[in-house]
Write a protein that holds these residues in place. Structure first.
Motif, PDB file in Angstrom:
ATOM      1  N   PRO A 259       0.780  -1.292  -0.084  1.00 32.19           N
ATOM      2  CA  PRO A 259       0.152   0.081  -0.053  1.00 32.19           C
ATOM      3  C   PRO A 259       0.656   1.203  -0.089  1.00 32.19           C
ATOM      4  N   ILE A 260       0.450   2.375  -0.922  1.00 33.82           N
ATOM      5  CA  ILE A 260       1.178   3.686  -0.892  1.00 33.82           C
ATOM      6  C   ILE A 260       0.222   4.501  -0.280  1.00 33.82           C
ATOM      7  N   LYS A 261       1.181   5.330   0.928  1.00 27.07           N
ATOM      8  CA  LYS A 261       0.278   6.293   1.526  1.00 27.07           C
ATOM      9  C   LYS A 261       0.275   7.490   1.020  1.00 27.07           C
ATOM     10  N   GLY A 262       1.129   7.929   0.282  1.00 27.01           N
ATOM     11  CA  GLY A 262       1.193   9.262  -0.507  1.00 27.01           C
ATOM     12  C   GLY A 262       2.503   9.393  -1.121  1.00 27.01           C
ATOM     13  N   GLY A 263       2.925  10.536  -1.670  1.00 29.19           N
ATOM     14  CA  GLY A 263       3.992  10.879  -2.528  1.00 29.19           C
ATOM     15  C   GLY A 263       4.791  12.026  -2.152  1.00 29.19           C
ATOM     16  N   LEU A 264       6.064  11.956  -2.364  1.00 37.00           N
ATOM     17  CA  LEU A 264       7.098  12.818  -2.176  1.00 37.00           C
ATOM     18  C   LEU A 264       7.787  13.378  -3.405  1.00 37.00           C
TER      19      LEU A 264
ATOM     20  N   ARG B 124       5.865  18.699 -11.007  1.00 34.60           N
ATOM     21  CA  ARG B 124       4.587  18.548 -11.959  1.00 34.60           C
ATOM     22  C   ARG B 124       4.537  17.232 -12.648  1.00 34.60           C
ATOM     23  N   GLN B 125       5.849  16.894 -13.130  1.00 35.07           N
ATOM     24  CA  GLN B 125       5.745  15.704 -13.861  1.00 35.07           C
ATOM     25  C   GLN B 125       5.898  14.353 -13.000  1.00 35.07           C
ATOM     26  N   ALA B 126       6.345  14.599 -11.625  1.00 37.68           N
ATOM     27  CA  ALA B 126       6.213  13.534 -10.984  1.00 37.68           C
ATOM     28  C   ALA B 126       4.736  13.111 -10.167  1.00 37.68           C
ATOM     29  N   ILE B 127       4.358  14.402 -10.200  1.00 37.30           N
ATOM     30  CA  ILE B 127       3.055  14.462  -9.454  1.00 37.30           C
ATOM     31  C   ILE B 127       1.926  13.835 -10.839  1.00 37.30           C
TER      32      ILE B 127
ATOM     33  N   PRO C  72      -1.473  11.331  -9.809  1.00 33.19           N
ATOM     34  CA  PRO C  72      -2.301  12.324  -9.394  1.00 33.19           C
ATOM     35  C   PRO C  72      -3.255  11.956  -8.270  1.00 33.19           C
ATOM     36  N   ASP C  73      -3.541  10.826  -8.149  1.00 32.35           N
ATOM     37  CA  ASP C  73      -4.457  10.408  -6.985  1.00 32.35           C
ATOM     38  C   ASP C  73      -3.940  10.532  -5.716  1.00 32.35           C
ATOM     39  N   LEU C  74      -2.752  10.361  -5.370  1.00 28.76           N
ATOM     40  CA  LEU C  74      -2.070  10.452  -4.199  1.00 28.76           C
ATOM     41  C   LEU C  74      -1.944  11.872  -3.624  1.00 28.76           C
TER      42      LEU C  74
END
Length: 247
Positions: free
Chosen positions: A65-70, A115-118, A122-124
Motif C-alpha cells: 500500500p502507498i500512503k502518499g508521494g514526495l 509537476r511531472q512526478a505528481i 495524481p490520485d495520491l
C-alpha cells in the motif's frame, strides 16, 4: 607578414583564448559533488522497493500500500543520486518518492519539475521537499501549487514569505551545519508557514543529508553517515504519516 594581418591574428587568438578560459571556468564552477557508491547502490530495485528511471529523474515505489508521494529537489551542485540512501528509506515506509533531476544540478533551473512526478500518480496526496537550494525551490513550488499537501525542507529556509499559509511543514536542520549562515537562518524564521515543525538532528552536518562527501565550508559530522540517513528518514516519515493523512 603585414602589421594588419598580425593584428587580426593576435586579436582572434586572444578571443579564442578568452572563450576557452570562460568555458573552463564555467565547467569548474558547475562541477557537481558526485554521488558516492552507497547512493548508486540505493538506486537498485529489490523486494521492498522498485526503483526506475523516468523522464524527470528516478522514482522509488514501495511494494504494498502507498500512503502518499514526495517529490524531492536535490541541493545545489549535488548529483541527485546522492540522496538515494535517504529517499529509499522513506519509500520503505510506504511512500512513492520522486527524485528529480534538474539542469546543471541546480533546482532553480527547473522549479516546476515536481509537476511531472505528481502527474504520474495524481490520485495520491503529495508533499514536495528538498535539501538546501532544493528546499528553497520546493517551498516556491508549494507556494504556487495548491495541490501540494505538505512541505519538507532539509537544511533550508523559504525564499518567499509563507507565514500566511497553514501548509504542514517540516524544517529539518543539522546541528553541525557549517554552510547555512546563522544570521540568514534567524532572519528567515518569520517566513515559514505558521505550523512549521522545526527539528535539529544532533551530530549531523550539511552534507550529511546525502551521500556525496565533504562540502566546502561545512563542519565535520559527529554521527555516522548511515545513522544520519536513518534519522533523517525516520523523522521525515513520521511527519508525512501525520501531514498526508489529514483530509
Amino acid at each position: 607578414m603585414s602589421k594588419y594581418r598580425v593584428f587580426w591574428l593576435v586579436f582572434f587568438g586572444g578571443l579564442l583564448l578568452f572563450a576557452g578560459a570562460m568555458v573552463w571556468y564555467t565547467r569548474q564552477a558547475l562541477k557537481p559533488y558526485p554521488a558516492h557508491a552507497a547512493a548508486l547502490q540505493a538506486l537498485q530495485s529489490d523486494a521492498k522497493v522498485q526503483v526506475r528511471a523516468t523522464p524527470f529523474g528516478w522514482v522509488f515505489v514501495p511494494q504494498g500500500p502507498i500512503k502518499g508521494g514526495l517529490a524531492f529537489y536535490p541541493g545545489g551542485l549535488v548529483e541527485p543520486q546522492a540522496y538515494a540512501p535517504v529517499l529509499r528509506r522513506i519509500a520503505q515506509g510506504g511512500y512513492r518518492v520522486a527524485l528529480l533531476q534538474v539542469r546543471f544540478n541546480l533546482a532553480v533551473t527547473e522549479q516546476g519539475k515536481a509537476r511531472q512526478a505528481i502527474a504520474e500518480a495524481p490520485d495520491l496526496p503529495w508533499a514536495v521537499g528538498g535539501h538546501s537550494l532544493g528546499g528553497v525551490v520546493a517551498s516556491n513550488f508549494a507556494d504556487s501549487n495548491q495541490s501540494v499537501r505538505a512541505l519538507v525542507m532539509w537544511a533550508a529556509y523559504p525564499q518567499n514569505d509563507l507565514s500566511g499559509k497553514t501548509l504542514p511543514t517540516l524544517a529539518l536542520f543539522a546541528e553541525k551545519d557549517g554552510v547555512i549562515r546563522q544570521e540568514q537562518l534567524e532572519a528567515s524564521q518569520p517566513k515559514f508557514p505558521k505550523n512549521t515543525e522545526r527539528q535539529t538532528i544532533p551530530g549531523l552536518n550539511h552534507a550529511g543529508f546525502g551521500a556525496y562527501g565533504p562540502q566546502r565550508g561545512d563542519s565535520p559530522a559527529t554521527i555516522a553517515p548511515e545513522a544520519g540517513w536513518e534519522e533523517i528518514a525516520r523523522r521525515t516519515r513520521a511527519f508525512l504519516d501525520q501531514a498526508l493523512s489529514q483530509p
